[in-house]
Design a protein around this motif. Structure first.
Motif, PDB file in Angstrom:
ATOM      1  N   SER A   8       0.836  -1.194   0.000  1.00  0.00           N
ATOM      2  CA  SER A   8       0.000   0.000   0.000  1.00  0.00           C
ATOM      3  C   SER A   8       0.873   1.246   0.000  1.00  0.00           C
ATOM      4  O   SER A   8       1.672   1.454   0.911  1.00  0.00           O
ATOM      5  CB  SER A   8      -0.925   0.030   1.220  1.00  0.00           C
ATOM      6  N   LEU A   9       0.717   2.053  -1.032  1.00  0.00           N
ATOM      7  CA  LEU A   9       1.454   3.309  -1.133  1.00  0.00           C
ATOM      8  C   LEU A   9       0.559   4.496  -0.808  1.00  0.00           C
ATOM      9  O   LEU A   9       0.829   5.624  -1.215  1.00  0.00           O
ATOM     10  CB  LEU A   9       2.043   3.450  -2.546  1.00  0.00           C
ATOM     11  N   LEU A  10      -0.488   4.242  -0.025  1.00  0.00           N
ATOM     12  CA  LEU A  10      -1.501   5.248   0.295  1.00  0.00           C
ATOM     13  C   LEU A  10      -2.023   4.992   1.703  1.00  0.00           C
ATOM     14  O   LEU A  10      -2.519   3.899   1.990  1.00  0.00           O
ATOM     15  CB  LEU A  10      -2.641   5.140  -0.727  1.00  0.00           C
ATOM     16  N   PRO A  11      -1.917   5.970   2.617  1.00  0.00           N
ATOM     17  CA  PRO A  11      -2.364   5.733   3.999  1.00  0.00           C
ATOM     18  C   PRO A  11      -3.808   5.273   4.120  1.00  0.00           C
ATOM     19  O   PRO A  11      -4.109   4.377   4.919  1.00  0.00           O
ATOM     20  CB  PRO A  11      -2.148   7.100   4.663  1.00  0.00           C
ATOM     21  N   THR A  92      -2.621   2.284  -4.890  1.00  0.00           N
ATOM     22  CA  THR A  92      -2.144   3.643  -5.083  1.00  0.00           C
ATOM     23  C   THR A  92      -3.335   4.550  -5.377  1.00  0.00           C
ATOM     24  O   THR A  92      -4.491   4.145  -5.220  1.00  0.00           O
ATOM     25  CB  THR A  92      -1.094   3.689  -6.214  1.00  0.00           C
ATOM     26  N   GLN A  93      -3.048   5.790  -5.812  1.00  0.00           N
ATOM     27  CA  GLN A  93      -4.121   6.754  -6.070  1.00  0.00           C
ATOM     28  C   GLN A  93      -3.731   7.670  -7.218  1.00  0.00           C
ATOM     29  O   GLN A  93      -2.560   7.822  -7.549  1.00  0.00           O
ATOM     30  CB  GLN A  93      -4.403   7.584  -4.813  1.00  0.00           C
ATOM     31  N   GLY A  94      -4.749   8.297  -7.822  1.00  0.00           N
ATOM     32  CA  GLY A  94      -4.501   9.238  -8.904  1.00  0.00           C
ATOM     33  C   GLY A  94      -5.183  10.564  -8.701  1.00  0.00           C
ATOM     34  O   GLY A  94      -5.271  11.375  -9.614  1.00  0.00           O
ATOM     35  N   ILE A  95      -5.648  10.811  -7.463  1.00  0.00           N
ATOM     36  CA  ILE A  95      -6.451  12.002  -7.212  1.00  0.00           C
ATOM     37  C   ILE A  95      -5.614  13.249  -6.967  1.00  0.00           C
ATOM     38  O   ILE A  95      -6.034  14.361  -7.253  1.00  0.00           O
ATOM     39  CB  ILE A  95      -7.415  11.748  -6.018  1.00  0.00           C
ATOM     40  N   CYS A  96      -4.376  13.070  -6.420  1.00  0.00           N
ATOM     41  CA  CYS A  96      -3.564  14.234  -6.057  1.00  0.00           C
ATOM     42  C   CYS A  96      -2.081  13.852  -6.090  1.00  0.00           C
ATOM     43  O   CYS A  96      -1.652  12.966  -5.341  1.00  0.00           O
ATOM     44  CB  CYS A  96      -3.949  14.742  -4.668  1.00  0.00           C
TER      45      CYS A  96
END
Length: 281
Positions: A8-11, A92-96
């Motif tokens: 996980s690269l996102l808290p 991961t995420q792509g929002i910010c």
């Protein structure tokens, strides 16, 4: 096959994984994953390109802009370490690009695992992210139960504040420069019984001028700098106390990192905390 080795690269994704009872499958985390406490000994697979510890919001803003100019990204991931862990799922995420390691950086590294991107712009998408992780890990029933529990807690707050006058609430997600909230935070404020004076649900937070804020005349001023815990929020409010005093309203300092900045299970706690803050109880 259900994912058995998760990075996980996102808290918020880390919190989702653990809330689903999958802590034993979590083999690596990001530099900023800190909850629940039991995961903090996992290998950390990313780091910011500049040391942001203890900086003011204005100093962080300058450091982030410098990193983007120099490197094109705020964070660096440890590709070799991730590959060595042999994950079958990377979250991961792509929002910010500023808040956490972005999807583009993960995809560009060709890490050889399935990448699941959690892009939650509102509460419905937060619930969707929980279900997506549950599906990827083969625990859909757990995910559905977690979602139902969160929805029940939020509905209980809405029932408790229904029919009460809605205090005029101004929330600030950054102080230098000032930003008002977007994405899921306006929904949290509304669910908690507040009338949000600036900010747009399902859209990014946006910058405003201090002069605009002074004209809003809030009943309550919610200070929730993105990614700041309560101690850091208190320091930040002290740095900008003169500007905040000119806005007016009862001042409430909040732990954004735990309850508002992350699109995970603790947004339900955030609604409960906001209801107390907004109504002064």
């Amino acid at each position: 096959m259900p994912a058995d080795r998760i990075v996980s690269l996102l808290p918020s994704a880390t919190e989702i994984v653990c809330a689903l009872g999958l802590e034993d499958r979590l083999v690596g985390i990001s530099h900023s994953c800190d909850y629940p406490p039991g995961i903090t000994n996992r290998p950390r697979l990313s780091h910011p390109r500049a040391n942001l510890e203890g900086l003011s919001s204005g100093e962080i803003d300058a450091a982030v802009r410098a990193a983007l100019r120099a490197f094109g990204s705020v964070y660096e991931i440890d590709v070799a370490a991730i590959q060595g862990l042999e994950p079958d799922l990377i979250l991961t995420q792509g929002i910010c690009d500023v808040c956490a390691v972005p999807e583009s950086q993960v995809m560009g590294a060709s890490l050889g695992a399935h990448v699941l991107t959690l892009d939650a712009h509102d509460l419905a998408a937060i619930f969707g992210s929980i279900r997506d992780v549950g599906c990827a890990a083969g625990v859909v029933e757990r995910a559905d139960q977690l979602i139902a529990d969160m929805q029940g807690r939020i509905a209980a707050v809405q029932k408790r504040v229904a029919g009460r006058p809605r205090p005029r609430a101004l929330a600030l997600e950054w102080l230098d420069p000032p930003y008002v909230p977007g994405h899921w935070v306006p929904e949290l404020v509304a669910a908690a019984g507040g009338q949000l004076l600036a900010g747009t649900a399902r859209r990014p937070s946006y910058r405003v001028e201090w002069s605009e804020l002074r004209a809003l005349d809030p009943d309550v001023l919610l200070i929730m700098p993105c990614g700041f815990d309560l101690a850091a929020t208190c320091r930040e409010a002290e740095r900008y106390r003169d500007q905040l005093r000119t806005i007016g309203g009862r001042l409430e300092l909040l732990d954004a990192s735990a309850y508002f900045s992350r699109s995970g299970p603790r947004v339900a706690d955030g609604v409960e905390i906001l209801a107390s803050a907004i109504f002064g109880s």
